[in-house]
Design a protein around this motif. Structure first.
Motif, short mmCIF file in Angstrom:
data_model
loop_
_atom_site.label_atom_id
_atom_site.label_comp_id
_atom_site.label_asym_id
_atom_site.label_seq_id
_atom_site.Cartn_x
_atom_site.Cartn_y
_atom_site.Cartn_z
N ALA A 1 0.76 -0.79 0.33
CA ALA A 1 -0.26 0.14 0.09
C ALA A 1 0.77 0.83 -0.35
CB ALA A 1 -0.73 0.04 1.79
N LEU A 2 1.87 1.19 0.36
CA LEU A 2 2.99 2.39 0.25
C LEU A 2 3.12 2.89 -1.20
CD1 LEU A 2 5.86 1.19 3.44
CD2 LEU A 2 3.93 3.57 3.69
N GLU A 3 3.52 3.86 -0.75
CA GLU A 3 3.58 4.61 -2.58
C GLU A 3 4.94 4.31 -2.80
OE1 GLU A 3 2.60 8.95 -2.76
OE2 GLU A 3 0.81 8.01 -2.34
N LYS A 4 6.51 4.50 -1.41
CA LYS A 4 7.31 4.33 -2.03
C LYS A 4 8.30 2.69 -2.23
CE LYS A 4 9.43 8.27 -0.32
NZ LYS A 4 10.41 8.92 -2.20
N CYS A 5 8.80 2.23 -3.10
CA CYS A 5 9.51 1.31 -3.30
C CYS A 5 10.79 0.88 -2.66
CB CYS A 5 9.05 0.88 -4.75
SG CYS A 5 9.87 2.05 -6.16
N GLN A 6 11.83 -0.29 -3.65
CA GLN A 6 12.74 -0.29 -3.61
C GLN A 6 12.84 -1.07 -4.48
OE1 GLN A 6 13.75 -3.12 -0.29
NE2 GLN A 6 11.97 -2.46 1.18
N PHE A 7 14.36 -1.88 -4.97
CA PHE A 7 14.70 -2.60 -6.21
C PHE A 7 13.96 -3.65 -6.12
CE2 PHE A 7 19.22 -0.78 -4.39
CZ PHE A 7 18.66 0.06 -5.07
N THR A 8 13.08 -4.12 -6.46
CA THR A 8 12.17 -5.56 -6.53
C THR A 8 11.00 -5.38 -5.53
OG1 THR A 8 13.95 -7.48 -5.05
CG2 THR A 8 13.44 -6.54 -7.86
N ARG A 9 10.05 -6.44 -5.73
CA ARG A 9 8.79 -6.76 -4.87
C ARG A 9 9.56 -7.57 -3.50
NH1 ARG A 9 3.02 -7.81 -7.98
NH2 ARG A 9 2.12 -7.85 -5.49
N VAL A 10 10.23 -8.58 -4.18
CA VAL A 10 10.25 -9.81 -2.88
C VAL A 10 10.74 -8.67 -1.74
CG1 VAL A 10 11.27 -12.10 -2.49
CG2 VAL A 10 11.03 -11.46 -5.05
N LYS A 11 10.28 -9.17 -1.04
CA LYS A 11 9.50 -8.72 0.28
C LYS A 11 10.01 -10.12 1.76
CE LYS A 11 6.61 -4.99 -0.40
NZ LYS A 11 5.71 -5.76 -1.91
N VAL A 12 9.60 -11.24 1.64
CA VAL A 12 9.83 -11.51 2.50
C VAL A 12 10.58 -12.60 1.67
CG1 VAL A 12 8.62 -12.79 3.97
CG2 VAL A 12 8.27 -10.80 3.75
N LEU A 13 11.89 -14.13 2.56
CA LEU A 13 12.38 -14.61 2.44
C LEU A 13 12.28 -15.53 3.58
CD1 LEU A 13 14.24 -16.78 0.40
CD2 LEU A 13 16.02 -14.77 1.76
N VAL A 14 11.55 -16.76 2.38
CA VAL A 14 11.90 -17.58 4.02
C VAL A 14 12.73 -19.52 3.00
CG1 VAL A 14 9.99 -19.78 4.76
CG2 VAL A 14 9.02 -16.87 3.75
N ALA B 1 7.27 -10.25 -10.59
CA ALA B 1 5.86 -9.47 -9.52
C ALA B 1 5.69 -11.16 -8.82
CB ALA B 1 4.56 -10.42 -10.17
N SER B 2 6.50 -10.94 -7.15
CA SER B 2 6.74 -11.91 -6.75
C SER B 2 6.78 -11.28 -5.09
CB SER B 2 7.01 -13.02 -6.03
OG SER B 2 6.78 -14.32 -7.68
N ASP B 3 5.87 -10.68 -3.69
CA ASP B 3 6.32 -10.97 -2.84
C ASP B 3 7.34 -11.53 -1.33
OD1 ASP B 3 4.96 -8.43 -3.41
OD2 ASP B 3 2.95 -9.86 -2.89
#
Length: 626
Positions: A216-229, A334-336
């Protein structure tokens, strides 16, 4: 009779007098001409409107200045081979961190975790500092991230991206401390805790809420992947996804079960019989119905649920809130969330290091639900995987610098939350956790381990011998010196089992035994089943007097060796101490464990916390327990 008309006239005169006095008081307070003055409420309203207009104007100027700075910086960046017609070498192999620092250097400075953009005139445009706090204007611009009603547990929204220094906490296994672990989880502390207090049922809602709120934030990072399990095997991944499916509606679950499960037709009764004989701890990870493949990558994306429109009529039945939606096997762009193993990440980095670094550059949470299992697979793979995460990508193609978070430019993983749950704690896991700093703070939970010596169902004498070790660089040398003395004393003995948890130490011991011509058998994770059977037979009948077993070989196979008289542990193993001794199954064995001051965490898992404190304070070299 009194006249009522006169009384009414008197009342009107009194009212006029009161009005005049009020106007005179107002004129004294506001000035001589009160008609041209405004009321204080209207005046404040006008002032607030003027301030808001001024803020909007300043904001537009800042955006224009930052966009102009980005355009200039992009023009100054080196062009790729596709854009340049010449055959000159471009710095594609160079990390983008240098170009980002040059970008910041065009208009400001970036050093020590700080970032500032300024105009040519020197006016500040945007500022960020790791040690400071954001201004009130920037905090007001953050969107409202209240949680939705579909969450089964209430948790606060994620913190704004600003630094906060929190001292490390010490947590025990009491009920109040479990509540403090939950608060630390939602406050984005890094946590090392037992599996019972940091179970997937607590972590998965936190991961889901964080991903949806971050989108929901307008800011972003280099890629979309945020969580690594990081998981050990496909079977463990399938079990975790089954728990996650109770929170999120995933599609294409049939493909997931086909690729990550085991067909029931392939399992025989003989497989179940062999696995049951090896104990519950073995069947937890290596049961016949669990896929043991340790090379996979599963990517998924999460989105908010479709809230149905209300018809306006109140229904008596309470309908459950809708669940978030999830898609499996999505492209990495396109992955989180990415679920994989340390081995898979190592192979991915060898095949295509650019892609591996790119998609792991913007991680915000790393979750290890089975840290001990991941470490026993291969410690080097786990360390290299965590070091690769949050590195600056090699290429900036497709990156919108105007939407990047300011803290991204310092290439620091200090805003990354590391969640490690384990059945036991070791010095290796503790070292990995300490090497992953987090500005929001870190929490280490006490595992509250009881003594394993009382749980051993054999009448044995346990001896612990301390080795002199001045520094950690001499750690391996101290064990090698003790091993050389040990091998010279047991060269003529029989029924000696040497258990070595570290494979690197095992290679040195094997070379030393070959030099001294000591006849022995070896049980490693690379040994064939025929070699193991032949070695156990030779050892039992006395043809070989010494047997050497590695920690990973016992973890994966649970070998049981007969004919053991003496067991030497070259390093405290921790969790498998009791299982190794019970696997020998012989009364009256002599058990000797060598340790240094760097192995006290592992010693605590064997003798308990109280005895570990006594050993640490004592100056004696050997300790005996019966």
């Amino acid at each position: 009779m009194p006249s009522f008309k006169k009384k009414k006239k008197d009342k009107k005169k009194d009212k006029k007098k009161k009005k005049g006095s009020a106007q005179s008081s107002k004129s004294k307070y506001w000035g001589e001409d009160p008609e041209n003055l405004e009321k204080p409420g209207k005046k404040r309203k006008k002032e607030s409107e003027e301030k808001q207009q001024e803020k909007k104007r300043l904001k537009e100027e800042r955006e224009q200045a930052s966009a102009a700075a980005v355009d200039e910086s992009v023009q100054s960046l080196p062009r790729s081979d596709a854009d340049s017609d010449s055959d000159s070498d471009s710095d594609d192999s160079q990390p983008v961190g240098s170009t980002l620092t040059d970008l910041v250097g065009l208009t400001g400075k970036a050093s020590g975790g700080s970032f500032s953009d300024s105009d040519d005139d020197g006016d500040s445009v945007e500022s960020f500092s790791d040690s400071g706090s954001e201004s009130d204007e920037e905090a007001a611009e953050l969107p409202d991230l209240d949680t939705r009603t579909w969450l089964s547990c209430e948790e606060p929204p994620p913190l704004p991206f600003k630094s906060k220094t929190v001292n490390d906490l010490s947590i025990t296994s009491n009920s109040e401390d479990v509540a403090s672990i939950n608060s630390a989880l939602h406050s984005y502390h890094s946590i090392l805790a037992p599996t019972a207090s940091l179970s997937p049922s607590k972590v998965l809602p936190h991961l889901t809420s964080h991903v949806l709120n971050s989108n929901a934030l307008e800011k972003c990072q280099f890629t979309r992947v945020k969580v690594l399990v990081l998981l050990p095997t496909r079977g463990m991944c399938l079990k975790l996804m089954e728990k996650w499916r109770s929170i999120v509606d995933f599609d294409d679950c049939e493909r997931l079960e086909e690729e990550y499960g085991v067909p029931e037709d392939t399992i025989t009764e003989e497989d179940w019989r062999k696995s049951k004989s090896k104990g519950k701890s073995f069947n937890r990870f290596f049961a016949p119905n669990i896929n043991n493949d340790d090379d996979f990558k599963l990517s998924l994306s999460l989105s908010r649920p479709d809230v149905p429109k209300s018809s306006g009529k109140k229904s008596k039945k309470s309908t459950p809130p809708p669940k978030p939606r999830g898609k499996l096997h999505t492209p990495y762009d396109a992955s989180d969330v990415l679920l994989t193993t340390p081995l898979s990440l190592t192979l991915w980095a060898e095949r295509s290091k650019d892609d591996c670094v790119k998609y792991l550059s913007s991680l915000e949470i790393i979750y290890l639900p089975h840290s001990s299992f991941n470490h026993l697979q291969n410690p080097q793979h786990l360390k290299s995987s965590l070091q690769t995460c949050n590195s600056t990508p090699y290429s900036t193609e497709g990156v919108d610098f105007s939407k990047l978070h300011p803290f991204i430019l310092d290439s620091s993983p200090r805003r990354r939350q590391l969640l490690m749950s384990s059945d036991f704690n070791t010095k290796e896991l503790n070292s990995i956790f300490n090497q992953a700093p987090n500005n929001f703070g870190s929490v280490k939970a006490s595992f509250g381990l009881t003594s394993q010596l009382k749980k051993v169902n054999l009448n044995l004498t346990h001896t612990f011998k301390r080795l002199p070790c001045t520094s950690y660089s001499h750690y391996l040398k101290s064990y090698l010196l003790s091993t050389s003395h040990l091998l010279s004393s047991i060269s003529d003995k029989k029924g000696v089992l040497i258990y070595i948890p570290d494979y690197l130490l095992y290679t040195h011991v094997r070379v030393e035994m070959l030099k001294k011509n000591i006849k022995h058998v070896a049980f490693t994770e690379y040994s064939r089943w025929s070699e193991v059977q032949r070695g156990r037979s030779w050892f039992y009948h006395g043809k070989r007097g010494v047997a050497v077993m590695t920690g990973r070989a016992f973890f994966y196979n649970r070998y049981k060796v007969r004919g053991v008289d003496t067991v030497y542990f070259l390093g405290p193993p921790g969790w498998e101490y009791r299982e190794v001794l019970e696997g020998m199954g012989r009364q009256g064995m002599e058990v000797v464990t060598f340790f240094t001051k760097w192995d006290m965490i592992n010693v605590k898992g064997i003798v308990g916390e109280e005895e570990c404190k006594r050993i640490r304070k004592s100056d004696a070299e050997s300790f005996c327990f019966e």
